[in-house]
Structures are given as structure tokens and as C-alpha cells.
Design a protein around this motif. Structure first.
Motif, mmCIF file in Angstrom:
data_model
loop_
_atom_site.group_PDB
_atom_site.id
_atom_site.type_symbol
_atom_site.label_atom_id
_atom_site.label_comp_id
_atom_site.label_asym_id
_atom_site.label_seq_id
_atom_site.Cartn_x
_atom_site.Cartn_y
_atom_site.Cartn_z
ATOM 1 N N ASN A 147 0.849 -1.191 0.000
ATOM 2 C CA ASN A 147 0.000 0.000 0.000
ATOM 3 C C ASN A 147 0.885 1.242 0.000
ATOM 4 N N PRO A 148 0.669 2.176 -0.923
ATOM 5 C CA PRO A 148 1.493 3.394 -0.923
ATOM 6 C C PRO A 148 1.208 4.253 0.308
ATOM 7 N N LEU A 149 2.231 4.903 0.798
ATOM 8 C CA LEU A 149 2.072 5.870 1.880
ATOM 9 C C LEU A 149 1.526 7.169 1.295
ATOM 10 N N LEU A 150 0.802 7.928 2.095
ATOM 11 C CA LEU A 150 0.284 9.207 1.634
ATOM 12 C C LEU A 150 1.451 10.106 1.230
ATOM 13 N N GLY A 151 1.414 10.617 0.004
ATOM 14 C CA GLY A 151 2.492 11.446 -0.508
ATOM 15 C C GLY A 151 3.562 10.687 -1.259
ATOM 16 N N GLU A 152 3.500 9.357 -1.239
ATOM 17 C CA GLU A 152 4.465 8.546 -1.984
ATOM 18 C C GLU A 152 4.331 8.820 -3.485
ATOM 19 N N LYS A 168 4.911 5.820 11.466
ATOM 20 C CA LYS A 168 5.310 7.191 11.155
ATOM 21 C C LYS A 168 4.177 7.922 10.441
ATOM 22 N N GLN A 169 3.486 7.219 9.556
ATOM 23 C CA GLN A 169 2.357 7.809 8.843
ATOM 24 C C GLN A 169 1.227 8.149 9.809
ATOM 25 N N ARG A 170 0.946 7.229 10.746
ATOM 26 C CA ARG A 170 -0.106 7.492 11.744
ATOM 27 C C ARG A 170 0.262 8.676 12.633
ATOM 28 N N ALA A 171 1.541 8.746 13.031
ATOM 29 C CA ALA A 171 1.989 9.859 13.886
ATOM 30 C C ALA A 171 1.857 11.193 13.155
ATOM 31 N N SER A 172 2.179 11.218 11.881
ATOM 32 C CA SER A 172 2.054 12.446 11.090
ATOM 33 C C SER A 172 0.593 12.872 10.990
ATOM 34 N N ARG A 173 -0.289 11.876 10.824
ATOM 35 C CA ARG A 173 -1.724 12.184 10.733
ATOM 36 C C ARG A 173 -2.225 12.761 12.068
ATOM 37 N N GLU A 211 -4.338 20.912 10.660
ATOM 38 C CA GLU A 211 -3.671 21.165 9.385
ATOM 39 C C GLU A 211 -4.123 20.134 8.353
ATOM 40 N N ASP A 212 -4.495 20.578 7.173
ATOM 41 C CA ASP A 212 -4.923 19.684 6.100
ATOM 42 C C ASP A 212 -3.717 19.191 5.313
ATOM 43 N N TRP A 213 -3.831 17.951 4.817
ATOM 44 C CA TRP A 213 -2.787 17.404 3.947
ATOM 45 C C TRP A 213 -2.863 18.089 2.591
ATOM 46 N N SER A 214 -1.715 18.411 2.021
ATOM 47 C CA SER A 214 -1.662 19.040 0.700
ATOM 48 C C SER A 214 -0.862 18.157 -0.249
ATOM 49 N N ASN A 215 -1.505 17.700 -1.332
ATOM 50 C CA ASN A 215 -0.792 16.893 -2.327
ATOM 51 C C ASN A 215 0.154 17.770 -3.137
ATOM 52 N N ARG A 216 1.215 17.150 -3.632
ATOM 53 C CA ARG A 216 2.278 17.915 -4.285
ATOM 54 C C ARG A 216 2.070 18.045 -5.789
ATOM 55 N N TRP A 217 1.593 16.993 -6.441
ATOM 56 C CA TRP A 217 1.601 16.992 -7.911
ATOM 57 C C TRP A 217 0.224 16.835 -8.552
ATOM 58 N N PHE A 218 -0.786 16.490 -7.766
ATOM 59 C CA PHE A 218 -2.135 16.296 -8.301
ATOM 60 C C PHE A 218 -3.141 17.050 -7.440
ATOM 61 N N GLN A 219 -4.227 17.466 -8.043
ATOM 62 C CA GLN A 219 -5.302 18.089 -7.290
ATOM 63 C C GLN A 219 -6.648 17.600 -7.821
ATOM 64 N N GLN A 220 -7.661 17.632 -6.965
ATOM 65 C CA GLN A 220 -8.991 17.219 -7.386
ATOM 66 C C GLN A 220 -9.580 18.238 -8.347
ATOM 67 N N ASP A 266 9.642 20.933 -1.382
ATOM 68 C CA ASP A 266 8.424 20.868 -0.565
ATOM 69 C C ASP A 266 7.927 19.435 -0.359
ATOM 70 N N CYS A 267 8.674 18.443 -0.812
ATOM 71 C CA CYS A 267 8.221 17.056 -0.653
ATOM 72 C C CYS A 267 8.239 16.643 0.817
ATOM 73 N N PRO A 268 7.237 15.915 1.284
ATOM 74 C CA PRO A 268 7.200 15.494 2.699
ATOM 75 C C PRO A 268 8.227 14.415 2.994
ATOM 76 N N ASN A 269 8.586 14.321 4.257
ATOM 77 C CA ASN A 269 9.525 13.274 4.711
ATOM 78 C C ASN A 269 8.672 12.070 5.166
ATOM 79 N N ILE A 270 8.465 11.126 4.284
ATOM 80 C CA ILE A 270 7.578 10.000 4.610
ATOM 81 C C ILE A 270 8.326 8.715 4.910
ATOM 82 N N TYR A 271 9.627 8.646 4.642
ATOM 83 C CA TYR A 271 10.386 7.417 4.888
ATOM 84 C C TYR A 271 11.268 7.548 6.128
#
Length: 460
Positions: free
Chosen positions: A132-137, A409-414, A422-431, A455-460
Motif C-alpha cells: 500500500n502506498p504511503l500518503l504522498g508517496e 510514522k504515517q499514523r503519527a504524522s496524521r 492542518e490539512d494534507w496538501s498533495n504535491r503533484w495532483f489536485q482534485q 516541498d516534498c514530505p519526509n515519509i520514509y
């Protein structure tokens, strides 16, 4: 520069700076990494055995439930992210190039239909679950030999939504979409509904085609040999001409007669049948004139009618066994109707595929990390995920530890975002709205290949 790798990077950047007349086509691939096409023939380690693991202890309480929130042991995965699995839609990109070259819209529709079928062909015997991809992957793929580049991003975690955008290096086409895979466990099988729309735009012809992928079912999750079938109706619409291709991915049915078969037709905007499409999603697809097809079928019924009843009585195979959904014996290869035209044939898998998660040759290359690439990829690229890398190297214990660490780490960030409102902001796609269907979709905002990843998030 302190290494030979660094000097290679500088040299290739120097050679292919935008001053080159070919920079719009060549620059991105050479800028990415010291030029060497990712063409490995095997994985670093063979597939990890699942013989000593039971999925029943996890799934027995999940019958009828949606599985996206259920944590599965890493041993049931394959060493690819779902974002990388999405990129396998592009394995037969030559079909898009062919469609771009054709002058007749009916001929283009035939080839687009073949591409839509080929996009799911890699799932044959792929019974491992992608990570499963991580949010922001993210995942990028540049194939200069096939003339395209692709970027995908995990844009939502609950529900899990993956968005992708592929484009021709010569501005001939764009192929994009977003996928929300809904998984349900039904006791003996897992059913996957790949919700989301595929959109293919042939820019020269000013045409846009849209479709959704068929349902997928993995049988014998608990007992017996795992096997896969695809089923459901796929409608491909040409929004410019009004032509439509209706494809029926047939369920195996009683006695397994229809296993892997795909059959359908192309109709114009007045609903007149123009071509019949038939074949197997695991093998090949053909097209033929409807009158020729109908004549052949009438003749075939007369020939087989007398033996059909006897065959059904003697056939012991069924998709609904008492203890396991026994996979029917694969029927004869596609019988070619005289006058048919071959649209597509699957690429043979490497001889060692069964020991390598049943990967295609194309899939073998998707997680390859060439020296120097890690410094030039976005830090969110799934080639850099330590759990997938550990599994690819055959270290299941390290893969499990890293998977658990990344998920926590993903749960802690959430939790942190929730605390700060604070809302999550996608980097390359938008609705946004798909301009061809009018439905909600995830659209690429551009800029990924400018290589600005600050501006990429630190997800790893």
C-alpha cells in the motif's frame, strides 16, 4: 565531485542541456541519472516462501468487509508498490503509438481497445499483494525507448487513491487516471474493484477515450492454489466521434469454459456494429467483421452442438468446489476466425518468472535503483522505500520491521496534523473535473520533471 558516479552525472547534464535541439525529448532521461536503461533480467533474490504462513488468522473476521484498513503480513506482498503496479499499464505503449499513427478513427478504436486489455494482462498469476502506498508517496518512470514518462502519487490514504499521469516525449498522447481499489473478502476469495476512470488522449487527432477496468478476483485465499480471473463489462468511449467499444471480460463460469476470454464489439454513434473484438486477456486479441463473425459462430454451433451435452456431463471442473475454487484447466488457445486481424499479443514472461513473484520482464525493472539515482529522484519515490527494498533483497524480517515503522510514522504524522488542524496538501495532483466525463477526478498539476523537490514530505 568525489566519485565516478558524480562525474557521469555532470557529463550527461553538460551534453544534454536545453541548448540541444533534442533537449525537449532527451534531456529528462539523461538528467535523471547516469544513462543506463533499467534492463535487469532478474530480482536480487527469489520469491519468499509463503508455505509457513496462514492468512486465515487475519481474514476470518473480515468476510464481506472492505480490506483497505486491514494490516496484512508483508509475506503476502510482492516487492512493488501499488504505484509501480499502475505503471505496468504502460508495458504495451507501442499500441498507443500505433493508434496515434492511424488515420481512421475505427482503426484507432480497435488498437485502443487492445491497449485497454493489455493494461490488465500483467495481473495473470500475480497473486502477491503490492505494498500500500504511503500518503504522498510517488513513482516516476521515464522510458525513452518507449517514448514516454510517467508520474504517480498517492493522493489519499482513507480511502486509498492513487493518481497517475503519463505523457509522450513527443507530445503525441497523454494517459492519466486515478484508482481507488476496493477489496472485499468473501470467504474463499478476494474481490478487487478498481474504481476509477482511465483517460487516453491522442493529441494529434484531438480524441479522448475513457474506460474503467474490469473486476478482479483472487481465488483460494485460504486453501488450494491461488488463481485469478477478470470479469465485467468495460466500455471504451471515444468522446470525439461517439464510437464505443463494449468488451465483456467473461467469468470462468461452469466448467471453466470462459476462463480468460474477452469478447465484444465496436459500434458507431448510431449503434451500428462495425467490428467484433475477441481473444483472451492472458494471450491475444483479434478483430473481425461482424458478418464474418456471425457466420462463423453459426457454423461452429452446428459442429459442436451434438457433443456439447456429452462434454458437460463428463467435465468435472467447476469454479465452485466444496473445499477450494479449483482452477479450471486452461482451454485451448484462441481459435482464430478466418479474416481476423491480430491487434495485440502478450509478451512472453521470462523462464524464471515463477520464482520471481510471476513478474513480467517489464516488472523486473520497475524497482531497479541505478547508482546515483537516489540523489536525483524525489525523496518520496517508492524505489527509496526500505521495506520494499528489503523484501526485494529477500530479507523478510527487515521488510516487516520497516513496514511497521513506516506505517506508524504515517499514523503519527496524521495525529500531528489533526492536533494542529492542518490539512494534507498533495504535491503533484489536485482534485478537479475530468473534462471528458464531467466526473470528479485527480488531475496532474505539472512541474514534477522540473526537479524541484524542496516541498516534498519526509515519509520514509
Amino acid at each position: 565531485m568525489n566519485s565516478e558516479e558524480d562525474s557521469h552525472v555532470v557529463e550527461y547534464i553538460r551534453l544534454f542541456l536545453p541548448s540541444s535541439p533534442h533537449s525537449s525529448v532527451v534531456f529528462y532521461g539523461f538528467y535523471l541519472f547516469p544513462f543506463k536503461m533499467c534492463t535487469r533480467k532478474t530480482l536480487p533474490a527469489e520469491m519468499i516462501s509463503r508455505n509457513n504462513f496462514s492468512v486465515w488468522s487475519i481474514l476470518k473476521k473480515c468476510i464481506g468487509m472492505e480490506l483497505s484498513k486491514i494490516a496484512m503480513p508483508v509475506v503476502f506482498n510482492e516487492p512493488l508498490s501499488f504505484l509501480q503496479r499502475i505503471s505496468e499499464y504502460m508495458e504495451h505503449t507501442h499500441l498507443i503509438h500505433k493508434a496515434c499513427s492511424l488515420s481512421d478513427s475505427l482503426d484507432r478504436m480497435q488498437v485502443v481497445a487492445a491497449f485497454a486489455v493489455s493494461a490488465v494482462a500483467s495481473q495473470w498469476e500475480r497473486t502477491g499483494k503490492p505494498f500500500n502506498p504511503l500518503l504522498g508517496e510517488t513513482y516516476e518512470l521515464i522510458r525513452e525507448d518507449d517514448g514516454y514518462r510517467l508520474i504517480s502519487e498517492q493522493v489519499s490514504h482513507h480511502p486509498p487513491v492513487s493518481a497517475f499521469h503519463a505523457e509522450s516525449l513527443k507530445q503525441e498522447f497523454e494517459f492519466h487516471g486515478s484508482i481507488y481499489p476496493k477489496l472485499k473478502f468473501w470467504g474463499k476469495s478476494v474481490e478487487a474493484e478498481p474504481k476509477g476512470t482511465m483517460t487516453l488522449e491522442l493529441l494529434k487527432h484531438k480524441e479522448a477515450y475513457t474506460w474503467t477496468n474490469p473486476m478482479c478476483c483472487v481465488h483460494n485465499i485460504i486453501l488450494g492454489k491461488l488463481w485469478i480471473e477478470q470479469y465485467g463489462t468495460v466500455e471504451i468511449v471515444n468522446h470525439s466521434t461517439g464510437d464505443k467499444c463494449v468488451l465483456n471480460f467473461k467469468p470462468c463460469g461452469m466448467f471453466g469454459k470462459e476462463l480468460h476470454r474477452v469478447e465484444g464489439h465496436i459500434q458507431d454513434k448510431s449503434k451500428k456494429k462495425r467490428r467484433v473484438i475477441y481473444g483472451k486477456w492472458t494471450e491475444c486479441m483479434y478483430s473481425v467483421d461482424p458478418k464474418v463473425y456471425d457466420s462463423y459462430k453459426k457454423s461452429d454451433k452446428k459442429t459442436t452442438g451434438e457433443t456439447k451435452k456429452l462434454k458437460q456431463v463428463s467435465d468435472e471442473h467447476s469454479c465452485e468446489g466444496e473445499e477450494a475454487d479449483e482452477m479450471p484447466e486452461v482451454q485451448e488457445t484462441v481459435t482464430v476466425i478466418p479474416g481476423s486481424a491480430l491487434l495485440w499479443r502478450i509478451t512472453p514472461r521470462p523462464p524464471h518468472s515463477a520464482e520471481m513473484y510471476n513478474f513480467t520482464s517489464y516488472a523486473m525493472t520497475l524497482n531497479e535503483l541505478e547508482p546515483g539515482m537516489d540523489r536525483l529522484l524525489a525523496p518520496t519515490d517508492c524505489r527509496l522505500r526500505p521495506d520494499i527494498r528489503a523484501m526485494e533483497n529477500g530479507d523478510i524480517d527487515a521488510a516487516s520491521v520497516e513496514k511497521e515503522r513506516l506505517e506508524e510514522k504515517q499514523r503519527a504524522s496524521r495525529r500531528e496534523r489533526s492536533k494542529d488542524e492542518e490539512d494534507w496538501s498533495n504535491r503533484w495532483f489536485q482534485q478537479g473535473t475530468n473534462p471528458h466525463t464531467g466526473a470528479e477526478d485527480w488531475l496532474y498539476t505539472g512541474g514534477y520533471f522540473d526537479r524541484n523537490y524542496t516541498d516534498c514530505p519526509n515519509i520514509y
